[in-house]
Design a protein around this motif. Structure first.
Motif, mmCIF file in Angstrom:
data_model
loop_
_atom_site.group_PDB
_atom_site.id
_atom_site.type_symbol
_atom_site.label_atom_id
_atom_site.label_comp_id
_atom_site.label_asym_id
_atom_site.label_seq_id
_atom_site.Cartn_x
_atom_site.Cartn_y
_atom_site.Cartn_z
ATOM 1 N N PRO A 198 0.805 -1.225 0.000
ATOM 2 C CA PRO A 198 0.000 0.000 0.000
ATOM 3 C C PRO A 198 0.831 1.266 0.000
ATOM 4 O O PRO A 198 0.452 2.264 -0.612
ATOM 5 C CB PRO A 198 -0.832 -0.121 1.285
ATOM 6 C CG PRO A 198 -0.851 -1.574 1.600
ATOM 7 C CD PRO A 198 0.458 -2.109 1.125
ATOM 8 N N ARG A 210 0.360 4.470 -2.611
ATOM 9 C CA ARG A 210 0.023 5.827 -2.178
ATOM 10 C C ARG A 210 1.088 6.835 -2.583
ATOM 11 O O ARG A 210 0.772 7.944 -3.015
ATOM 12 C CB ARG A 210 -0.192 5.841 -0.664
ATOM 13 C CG ARG A 210 -1.566 5.349 -0.234
ATOM 14 C CD ARG A 210 -1.873 5.724 1.198
ATOM 15 N NE ARG A 210 -1.148 4.883 2.145
ATOM 16 C CZ ARG A 210 -1.635 3.757 2.644
ATOM 17 N NH1 ARG A 210 -2.834 3.335 2.286
ATOM 18 N NH2 ARG A 210 -0.934 3.054 3.513
ATOM 19 N N THR A 245 -0.069 10.301 3.121
ATOM 20 C CA THR A 245 0.188 9.145 3.974
ATOM 21 C C THR A 245 0.971 9.589 5.199
ATOM 22 O O THR A 245 1.909 10.379 5.087
ATOM 23 C CB THR A 245 0.971 8.052 3.207
ATOM 24 O OG1 THR A 245 1.186 6.931 4.065
ATOM 25 C CG2 THR A 245 2.289 8.547 2.690
ATOM 26 N N LEU A 272 -3.596 -2.671 11.325
ATOM 27 C CA LEU A 272 -3.317 -2.011 10.048
ATOM 28 C C LEU A 272 -4.592 -1.495 9.395
ATOM 29 O O LEU A 272 -4.603 -0.411 8.797
ATOM 30 C CB LEU A 272 -2.603 -2.975 9.098
ATOM 31 C CG LEU A 272 -1.129 -3.278 9.409
ATOM 32 C CD1 LEU A 272 -0.569 -4.229 8.375
ATOM 33 C CD2 LEU A 272 -0.313 -2.001 9.441
ATOM 34 N N LYS A 273 -5.672 -2.256 9.506
ATOM 35 C CA LYS A 273 -6.945 -1.808 8.926
ATOM 36 C C LYS A 273 -7.427 -0.526 9.600
ATOM 37 O O LYS A 273 -7.934 0.386 8.935
ATOM 38 C CB LYS A 273 -8.007 -2.906 9.078
ATOM 39 C CG LYS A 273 -7.808 -4.087 8.140
ATOM 40 C CD LYS A 273 -8.897 -5.130 8.336
ATOM 41 C CE LYS A 273 -8.677 -6.337 7.425
ATOM 42 N NZ LYS A 273 -9.713 -7.379 7.632
ATOM 43 N N GLU A 299 -5.052 2.299 8.374
ATOM 44 C CA GLU A 299 -5.275 2.648 6.974
ATOM 45 C C GLU A 299 -6.603 3.366 6.783
ATOM 46 O O GLU A 299 -6.763 4.144 5.846
ATOM 47 C CB GLU A 299 -5.220 1.385 6.108
ATOM 48 C CG GLU A 299 -3.808 0.829 5.964
ATOM 49 C CD GLU A 299 -3.763 -0.452 5.155
ATOM 50 O OE1 GLU A 299 -4.838 -1.079 4.995
ATOM 51 O OE2 GLU A 299 -2.679 -0.817 4.684
ATOM 52 N N VAL A 326 -5.860 7.211 7.219
ATOM 53 C CA VAL A 326 -4.719 7.746 6.479
ATOM 54 C C VAL A 326 -4.888 9.233 6.168
ATOM 55 O O VAL A 326 -3.953 10.030 6.326
ATOM 56 C CB VAL A 326 -4.512 6.950 5.166
ATOM 57 C CG1 VAL A 326 -3.603 7.701 4.222
ATOM 58 C CG2 VAL A 326 -3.916 5.593 5.477
ATOM 59 N N ALA A 364 2.937 -0.397 4.832
ATOM 60 C CA ALA A 364 1.743 0.437 4.697
ATOM 61 C C ALA A 364 2.038 1.930 4.767
ATOM 62 O O ALA A 364 1.327 2.733 4.156
ATOM 63 C CB ALA A 364 0.727 0.073 5.793
ATOM 64 N N PHE A 365 3.103 2.315 5.511
ATOM 65 C CA PHE A 365 3.412 3.738 5.703
ATOM 66 C C PHE A 365 4.924 3.956 5.655
ATOM 67 O O PHE A 365 5.680 3.037 5.988
ATOM 68 C CB PHE A 365 2.887 4.232 7.068
ATOM 69 C CG PHE A 365 1.502 3.791 7.401
ATOM 70 C CD1 PHE A 365 0.397 4.417 6.838
ATOM 71 C CD2 PHE A 365 1.278 2.730 8.265
ATOM 72 C CE1 PHE A 365 -0.889 3.997 7.134
ATOM 73 C CE2 PHE A 365 0.007 2.309 8.574
ATOM 74 C CZ PHE A 365 -1.089 2.942 7.999
#
Length: 362
Positions: free
Chosen positions: A14, A18, A25, A136-137, A140, A143, A176-177
């Motif tokens: 992800p 992004r 982010t 994580l959900k 996210e 964000v 993710a980030f």
């Protein structure tokens, strides 16, 4: 065909999607450090500095407003989200939106599995790692709202940095980030011994190469001892050697240790060149809160490390993904070749068997 497969593999992360699309982010900040270095107290100041960037804590813990600052001149508030990953802490002085203690009962783990303190911490982290996809959900889903995600880690640094669960959680956050590792150093302890300073730097170096994440060294407790001499030791090899000579002269029992430290300082000289560092005080807020119109040393260093994540870490992960894809493709080709060979051998065996049967009939 292979290029298309590589692109599909890259889009699975992800953070890549992004950043490539220019989407907003948040930067994830993993706060790690030796026990007693002041990680949790620093987390409290970091959270407060995001809510009120230009406030600064006085010695009595009260907020002091800066005079003569208008709304136009002040730096806008940044939004943070705090996580606590220390299952053994009795109290959390900052507002943790996600707390491992809400999911895992550290004392119950110790009791049920008959474990010691460190074993219970690692087991608690392992249990929490199985649910980290849910974390994580949640992150996210926020964000667009957040600028920074702050993560406090256990006091026993090895329980997080050298465990499988720690690698899983830090890797998941980095996928993710943009993720930055902040290594908190006790400046007062380093002032008492160059050997202690070298031990901290060696540990920071090992964490950098283990996680492959950008690293910021935060010299804490500068309200007690200024950190300028540590920066000099990092920038001037001879200055550190002189300090080591003085320490060795005053402590005759440190001969072998000093010799080892001297050798390591030469090895780590290259490590210092690409290192972000800053001085902070978790007690007074020095180096954390923004001055008028300018970001603080700490947040400037974190933002610079986040840029390194985009330029260095992502390129590194792309190369690793391509290597993994090439390895899988080679294994697949070898498997197909082996299957073809086995089929050919079976075919030859069947033919040979038929010929033998025909000879027997004749």
């Amino acid at each position: 065909m292979e290029q298309e497969t590589n692109k599909e593999a890259e889009k699975k992360l992800p953070v890549m999607t992004r950043l490539e699309n220019g989407q907003k982010t948040p930067t994830c900040v993993l706060v790690v450090g030796m026990a007693g270095s002041g990680k949790t107290t620093l987390m409290t100041q970091l959270q407060q500095s995001l809510e009120d960037p230009e406030a600064i804590s006085s010695d009595h813990g009260e907020d002091v407003e800066k005079e003569g600052t208008t709304e136009d001149e002040s730096i806008p508030r940044r939004r943070g989200y705090c996580l606590n990953l220390d299952p053994a802490t009795l109290s959390v002085p900052f507002g943790a939106s996600i707390d491992i203690r809400d999911t895992v009962d550290y004392k119950e783990v110790m009791k049920q599995h008959n474990l010691g303190p460190n074993g219970a911490i690692m087991t608690s982290l392992n249990l929490f790692a199985t649910k980290f996809d849910q974390v994580l959900k949640i992150l996210e889903g926020r964000v667009e709202e957040l600028d920074y995600i702050l993560v406090d880690t256990p006091g026993q640094i090895e329980a997080f940095t050298w465990s499988a669960s720690g690698s899983i959680m830090s890797g998941a956050l980095a996928s993710a980030f943009p993720t930055v590792l902040v290594f908190v150093v006790d400046t007062a302890r380093c002032a008492s011994s160059p050997n202690t300073f070298m031990s901290n730097m060696l540990y920071a170096c090992s964490m950098l190469y283990r996680t492959r994440l950008p690293l910021v060294v935060a010299f804490n407790k500068i309200d007690v001892v200024p950190h300028d001499f540590l920066l000099e030791w990092m920038q001037d090899y001879e200055a550190f050697q002189e300090a080591l000579d003085e320490f060795q002269a005053s402590d005759e029992s440190s001969g072998y240790y000093a010799s080892l430290t001297r050798s390591l300082s030469l090895v780590l000289d290259e490590f210092y060149r690409n290192l972000h560092s800053c001085g902070v005080s978790a007690a007074s807020g020095d180096g954390i809160y923004d001055a008028k119109g300018e970001k603080s040393q700490f947040w400037t260093a974190v933002d610079a490390a986040a840029k390194d994540f985009e330029t260095d870490y992502l390129e590194d992960i792309k190369l690793r993904m391509k290597e993994q894809h090439t390895k899988k493709a080679a294994i697949a080709r070898a498997g197909i070749a082996k299957l073809a060979k086995d089929l050919e051998d079976d075919k030859n065996n069947v033919t040979a068997t038929k010929d033998d049967d025909k000879c027997d009939q004749d």
